[in-house]
Design a protein around this motif. Structure first.
Motif, PDB file in Angstrom:
ATOM      1  N   LYS A 145       5.467   0.589  -6.918  1.00  0.00           N
ATOM      2  CA  LYS A 145       5.384   1.847  -6.149  1.00  0.00           C
ATOM      3  C   LYS A 145       6.756   2.504  -6.034  1.00  0.00           C
ATOM      4  O   LYS A 145       6.883   3.716  -6.192  1.00  0.00           O
ATOM      5  CB  LYS A 145       4.801   1.580  -4.761  1.00  0.00           C
ATOM      6  CG  LYS A 145       3.375   1.102  -4.798  1.00  0.00           C
ATOM      7  CD  LYS A 145       2.490   2.014  -4.027  1.00  0.00           C
ATOM      8  CE  LYS A 145       1.074   1.487  -4.039  1.00  0.00           C
ATOM      9  NZ  LYS A 145       0.126   2.518  -4.388  1.00  0.00           N
ATOM     10  N   ARG A 187       8.115   4.212  -9.294  1.00  0.00           N
ATOM     11  CA  ARG A 187       7.521   5.538  -9.562  1.00  0.00           C
ATOM     12  C   ARG A 187       8.297   6.653  -8.862  1.00  0.00           C
ATOM     13  O   ARG A 187       8.288   7.792  -9.298  1.00  0.00           O
ATOM     14  CB  ARG A 187       6.062   5.572  -9.102  1.00  0.00           C
ATOM     15  CG  ARG A 187       5.152   4.810 -10.030  1.00  0.00           C
ATOM     16  CD  ARG A 187       3.700   5.007  -9.636  1.00  0.00           C
ATOM     17  NE  ARG A 187       3.007   3.757  -9.887  1.00  0.00           N
ATOM     18  CZ  ARG A 187       2.104   3.217  -9.114  1.00  0.00           C
ATOM     19  NH1 ARG A 187       1.724   3.830  -8.014  1.00  0.00           N
ATOM     20  NH2 ARG A 187       1.547   2.083  -9.430  1.00  0.00           N
ATOM     21  N   LEU A 222       4.909   5.287   0.645  1.00  0.00           N
ATOM     22  CA  LEU A 222       4.620   4.398  -0.491  1.00  0.00           C
ATOM     23  C   LEU A 222       4.512   2.939  -0.059  1.00  0.00           C
ATOM     24  O   LEU A 222       3.617   2.214  -0.512  1.00  0.00           O
ATOM     25  CB  LEU A 222       5.712   4.525  -1.555  1.00  0.00           C
ATOM     26  CG  LEU A 222       5.761   5.814  -2.342  1.00  0.00           C
ATOM     27  CD1 LEU A 222       6.972   5.809  -3.275  1.00  0.00           C
ATOM     28  CD2 LEU A 222       4.489   6.011  -3.127  1.00  0.00           C
ATOM     29  N   GLU A 259       1.292   2.322   1.745  1.00  0.00           N
ATOM     30  CA  GLU A 259       0.211   2.184   0.763  1.00  0.00           C
ATOM     31  C   GLU A 259       0.219   0.785   0.149  1.00  0.00           C
ATOM     32  O   GLU A 259      -0.834   0.145   0.025  1.00  0.00           O
ATOM     33  CB  GLU A 259       0.364   3.210  -0.368  1.00  0.00           C
ATOM     34  CG  GLU A 259       0.091   4.631   0.013  1.00  0.00           C
ATOM     35  CD  GLU A 259       0.445   5.608  -1.115  1.00  0.00           C
ATOM     36  OE1 GLU A 259       0.650   5.162  -2.272  1.00  0.00           O
ATOM     37  OE2 GLU A 259       0.527   6.810  -0.830  1.00  0.00           O
ATOM     38  N   ALA A 260       1.393   0.311  -0.236  1.00  0.00           N
ATOM     39  CA  ALA A 260       1.507  -1.011  -0.851  1.00  0.00           C
ATOM     40  C   ALA A 260       1.063  -2.090   0.133  1.00  0.00           C
ATOM     41  O   ALA A 260       0.309  -3.001  -0.231  1.00  0.00           O
ATOM     42  CB  ALA A 260       2.941  -1.266  -1.313  1.00  0.00           C
TER      43      ALA A 260
END
Length: 162
Positions: A45, A48, A127, A130-131
């Protein structure tokens, strides 16, 4: 201890059948495997977004504690001194932090989070959330809290307080 000690959703059936029961019963191994999976997902993540975990650590530390010397950042983040220089250089090159001489000690730099750095930190926060949600998906909110408490106990016990 047999494999029947684990609920069916703990591991895929094929994995359990192909792995020695004593490996599934070894908690340190399970902890290592979970950490590897979590680390991989977090790194994917961050990459990116052109970031690394150390970038996040420095940005979060500056956001919470304010401007700091490189030595203070080393102490607060546990990033090796030799690596911190590279991390600060990368963040400064991207305009996420500013480095300026410390007026009290000209031999020392003060690192300050920029407005752009604060925006990047918010992006990285999303991020990483989310992870974390992906890694912890099978756990209820209460189990997530319990896991966090237990991991904190282990980290503290082994002298790795963050």
């Amino acid at each position: 201890m047999g494999m029947g000690n684990y609920p069916p959703d703990t591991a895929r059936s094929a994995d359990r059948q192909a792995t020695a029961a004593r490996l599934w019963n070894l908690r340190t191994r399970l902890l290592s495997l979970a950490a590897i999976q979590s680390d991989r997902l977090v790194n994917e993540k961050l990459v990116r977004e052109g970031a690394r975990k150390w970038h996040f650590a420095v940005l979060a530390t500056l956001d919470e504690f304010g401007p700091a010397s490189q030595a203070e950042l080393v102490s607060r983040t546990r990033i090796y001194r030799s690596d911190m220089v590279a991390v600060i250089n990368e963040l400064a090159d991207r305009g996420l932090v500013e480095r300026s001489p410390n007026p009290a000690d000209r031999r020392q730099n003060v690192i300050t989070l920029t407005r752009q750095g604060r925006r990047q930190l918010l992006t990285l926060d999303k991020l990483l959330t989310e992870a974390e949600n992906e890694v912890l998906a099978p756990l209820t909110p209460q189990e997530r809290e319990q896991l966090a408490r237990l991991l904190a106990v282990l980290v503290h016990h082994h002298g790795q307080d963050m």
